[in-house]
Design a protein around this motif. Structure first.
Motif, PDB file in Angstrom:
ATOM      1  N   HIS A  58      13.828   0.714  32.143  1.00  0.00           N
ATOM      2  CA  HIS A  58      13.668  -0.111  31.124  1.00  0.00           C
ATOM      3  C   HIS A  58      14.273  -1.288  31.746  1.00  0.00           C
ATOM      4  O   HIS A  58      15.037  -1.390  32.446  1.00  0.00           O
ATOM      5  CB  HIS A  58      14.530   0.240  30.005  1.00  0.00           C
ATOM      6  N   LYS A  63      13.878  -8.528  25.342  1.00  0.00           N
ATOM      7  CA  LYS A  63      12.428  -9.127  25.377  1.00  0.00           C
ATOM      8  C   LYS A  63      12.477 -10.530  25.001  1.00  0.00           C
ATOM      9  O   LYS A  63      11.653 -11.201  25.737  1.00  0.00           O
ATOM     10  CB  LYS A  63      11.760  -8.347  24.302  1.00  0.00           C
ATOM     11  N   MET A  73       6.571 -11.705  23.546  1.00  0.00           N
ATOM     12  CA  MET A  73       6.296 -10.002  23.580  1.00  0.00           C
ATOM     13  C   MET A  73       6.107  -9.563  22.119  1.00  0.00           C
ATOM     14  O   MET A  73       6.608 -10.226  21.339  1.00  0.00           O
ATOM     15  CB  MET A  73       7.345  -9.425  24.132  1.00  0.00           C
ATOM     16  N   TYR A  77       7.787  -4.206  20.077  1.00  0.00           N
ATOM     17  CA  TYR A  77       8.647  -3.779  21.327  1.00  0.00           C
ATOM     18  C   TYR A  77       9.993  -3.596  20.872  1.00  0.00           C
ATOM     19  O   TYR A  77      10.653  -4.534  20.463  1.00  0.00           O
ATOM     20  CB  TYR A  77       8.136  -4.849  22.303  1.00  0.00           C
ATOM     21  N   PRO A  81      12.187  -3.212  26.568  1.00  0.00           N
ATOM     22  CA  PRO A  81      10.934  -2.362  26.930  1.00  0.00           C
ATOM     23  C   PRO A  81      10.872  -1.533  28.101  1.00  0.00           C
ATOM     24  O   PRO A  81      11.699  -1.944  29.068  1.00  0.00           O
ATOM     25  CB  PRO A  81       9.823  -3.607  27.044  1.00  0.00           C
ATOM     26  N   SER A  82      10.222  -0.465  28.135  1.00  0.00           N
ATOM     27  CA  SER A  82      10.229   0.381  29.086  1.00  0.00           C
ATOM     28  C   SER A  82       9.244  -0.192  30.293  1.00  0.00           C
ATOM     29  O   SER A  82       8.550  -1.145  30.030  1.00  0.00           O
ATOM     30  CB  SER A  82       9.555   1.727  28.536  1.00  0.00           C
ATOM     31  N   ARG A  84       6.509   1.067  31.148  1.00  0.00           N
ATOM     32  CA  ARG A  84       4.991   0.972  30.483  1.00  0.00           C
ATOM     33  C   ARG A  84       4.684  -0.096  29.779  1.00  0.00           C
ATOM     34  O   ARG A  84       3.743  -0.639  29.792  1.00  0.00           O
ATOM     35  CB  ARG A  84       4.892   2.381  30.049  1.00  0.00           C
ATOM     36  N   GLN A  85       5.828  -0.317  28.903  1.00  0.00           N
ATOM     37  CA  GLN A  85       5.597  -1.707  27.916  1.00  0.00           C
ATOM     38  C   GLN A  85       5.229  -2.855  28.775  1.00  0.00           C
ATOM     39  O   GLN A  85       4.579  -3.855  28.311  1.00  0.00           O
ATOM     40  CB  GLN A  85       6.545  -1.729  26.821  1.00  0.00           C
ATOM     41  N   ALA A  88       2.005  -3.098  30.206  1.00  0.00           N
ATOM     42  CA  ALA A  88       0.864  -3.529  29.295  1.00  0.00           C
ATOM     43  C   ALA A  88       1.218  -4.840  28.858  1.00  0.00           C
ATOM     44  O   ALA A  88       0.253  -5.832  28.710  1.00  0.00           O
ATOM     45  CB  ALA A  88       1.207  -2.565  28.127  1.00  0.00           C
ATOM     46  N   TYR A  89       2.349  -5.567  28.894  1.00  0.00           N
ATOM     47  CA  TYR A  89       2.431  -6.892  28.518  1.00  0.00           C
ATOM     48  C   TYR A  89       1.959  -8.014  29.731  1.00  0.00           C
ATOM     49  O   TYR A  89       1.158  -8.806  29.329  1.00  0.00           O
ATOM     50  CB  TYR A  89       3.957  -7.345  28.545  1.00  0.00           C
ATOM     51  N   LEU A 438      -2.229  -5.838  22.409  1.00  0.00           N
ATOM     52  CA  LEU A 438      -1.048  -5.079  22.873  1.00  0.00           C
ATOM     53  C   LEU A 438      -1.024  -4.052  21.667  1.00  0.00           C
ATOM     54  O   LEU A 438      -0.309  -4.566  20.480  1.00  0.00           O
ATOM     55  CB  LEU A 438       0.135  -5.990  23.066  1.00  0.00           C
ATOM     56  N   SER A 440       0.459  -1.331  19.028  1.00  0.00           N
ATOM     57  CA  SER A 440       1.827  -0.818  18.542  1.00  0.00           C
ATOM     58  C   SER A 440       1.948   0.580  18.988  1.00  0.00           C
ATOM     59  O   SER A 440       3.195   1.000  18.736  1.00  0.00           O
ATOM     60  CB  SER A 440       1.913  -0.937  17.087  1.00  0.00           C
TER      61      SER A 440
END
Length: 441
Positions: A58, A63, A73, A77, A81-82, A84-85, A88-89, A438, A440
């Motif tokens: 993370h 954020k 973001m 989130y 965030p991880s 992966r997040q 994606a961002y 993005l 949820s």
């Protein structure tokens, strides 16, 4: 023919560079990315790769102090965030600003040559040679491992934290983690969930700071504190940290004898907990290996099945000749605004900075300034060399003398310095992008 600008790398800093060049009005922007997708360090793979993120990574900045200022973001989130997040961002950012059409994937810059007129010629991995008026370098500085300098050889499993991906291979093993930076503490915590024993070797006293302070992400708490005069702020920071965790000796750790703002901090809320629960044992600095045995500075010895070296990274630019730029072992790097090298007016280093905070917003501001210079809105200062040297002296005043601090800055003062330089006529993006895609989930 209009200006032609190259960007090396399509990670967070490279994406910010492309976006700001387009926003400033540069028509021909080409970004070279050696991998097959955007995201740089945030593209997780289960095997060893260019990325240093592991399965459970993370971010260590919150954020709200990590996001780009014109691309927040999502509200759903979490505070941290991880990976992966985060990826994606960045994918959403690239989509919103239509950046991928300017990126050539699977294309590595083999050599970057500065020509007599200070423009650039790039030799690419597919054999092509391309010419550009300006070059923005955004290849990151967390990809080439720096190994600990110790005598002897270790005969067990020996890897750098860059190659650590999950704790599964260490189940039931005796493991030594070398280094108490953010990666070292994360590795020690995660491995301690499955290992027989985990020790962490700490060479110098280090502040290990919880990720939350008074119920808020620590960096947002510190953002408020910046408005308090320094003479009051630093003792208050020390006191609030002591109130949270006590003294480091209570955890078997050396107590730092310098202010918390004088060194790059480690943000981790679990290491001290794991130490007090007997899951991680602190050790003195590592000095030598003898087979499976590690020898420490206090004379203690222990046998291990695996050693994870979390000892940082080299500043590497494999496409530059060392005669041109060689920052790898430097204690001082004379760059103005951490991006402009005196004598080289058509190359900008984007994201070559180590803030006490997040790199991404600073990369965004650096890229904005570089792009507006390229479009003639911001002239370079005449005394670039003097300003670059003064920045080095400022770093030497603000931080402990160490190679790891050669790029260090205090986030908020440095961001203000960059914002102050950005010209009033710098164009904004025509419309606020929609990043509702993005989800949820």
């Amino acid at each position: 023919m209009g200006l032609r600008v190259a960007v090396i790398g399509a990670g967070c800093s490279g994406l910010a560079a492309i976006k700001n060049l387009l926003q400033a009005g540069v028509k021909e922007v080409v970004c070279y990315e050696k991998n097959d997708q955007i995201g740089g360090n945030w593209v997780f793979t289960a095997g060893t790769s260019h990325s240093s993120v592991c399965e459970t990574t993370h971010i260590i900045s919150s954020k709200r102090l990590s996001e780009f200022e014109d691309f927040p973001m999502p509200d759903h989130y979490p505070d941290y965030p991880s990976h992966r997040q985060v990826l994606a961002y960045f994918q959403a950012y690239a989509k919103a600003f239509e950046l991928e059409r300017h990126i050539e994937f699977n294309t590595e810059v083999v050599e970057a040559k500065e020509l007599p007129d200070k423009s650039w010629e790039l030799e690419l991995s597919d054999g092509r040679t391309e010419a550009f008026d300006f070059l923005l370098v955004a290849n990151g500085h967390h990809s080439v491992p720096r190994w600990p300098e110790v005598e002897g050889e270790f005969s067990g499993i020996y890897l750098h934290a860059h190659s650590y991906k999950s704790n599964a291979p260490y189940a039931g093993k005796r493991v030594l983690v070398v280094g108490a930076g953010n990666s070292g503490c994360d590795c020690a915590v995660e491995i301690s969930r499955v290992a027989e024993r985990v020790d962490i070797s700490i060479r110098r006293p280090t502040y290990i700071v919880p990720k939350f302070m008074m119920g808020k992400p620590t960096d947002t708490y510190n953002a408020i504190m910046q408005y308090i005069p320094k003479a009051i702020r630093e003792p208050l920071l020390q006191f609030s940290l002591k109130l949270q965790i006590g003294r480091y000796e209570q955890y078997g750790l050396p107590q730092p004898d310098y202010p918390v703002t004088k060194a790059h901090p480690t943000l981790n809320s679990e290491l001290l907990y794991r130490i007090r629960h007997g899951k991680v044992q602190p050790r003195a600095g590592l000095v030598a290996f003898e087979g499976e045995k590690a020898i420490f500075a206090d004379g203690a010895e222990a046998v291990y099945d695996a050693v994870v070296a979390a000892t940082g990274y080299r500043i590497a630019f494999p496409f530059f000749s060392r005669d041109l730029f060689d920052f790898e072992n430097a204690y001082r790097i004379p760059l103005y605004l951490r991006m402009l090298a005196p004598g080289h007016p058509k190359v900008f280093f984007i994201g070559l900075v180590q803030p006490q905070g997040c790199i991404w917003p600073l990369s965004d501001l650096q890229a904005k300034l570089a792009a507006n210079h390229i479009m003639g809105r911001w002239p370079l200062p005449d005394n670039l060399q003097e300003l670059a040297e003064e920045e080095c002296r400022q770093i030497e005043r603000d931080f402990l003398h160490a190679r790891r601090h050669s790029l260090e800055v205090h986030f908020h003062p440095f961001a203000r310095k960059l914002r102050k330089a950005i010209p009033d006529q710098a164009p904004a993006w025509p419309a606020k992008p929609d990043h509702a895609f993005l989800s949820s989930s």
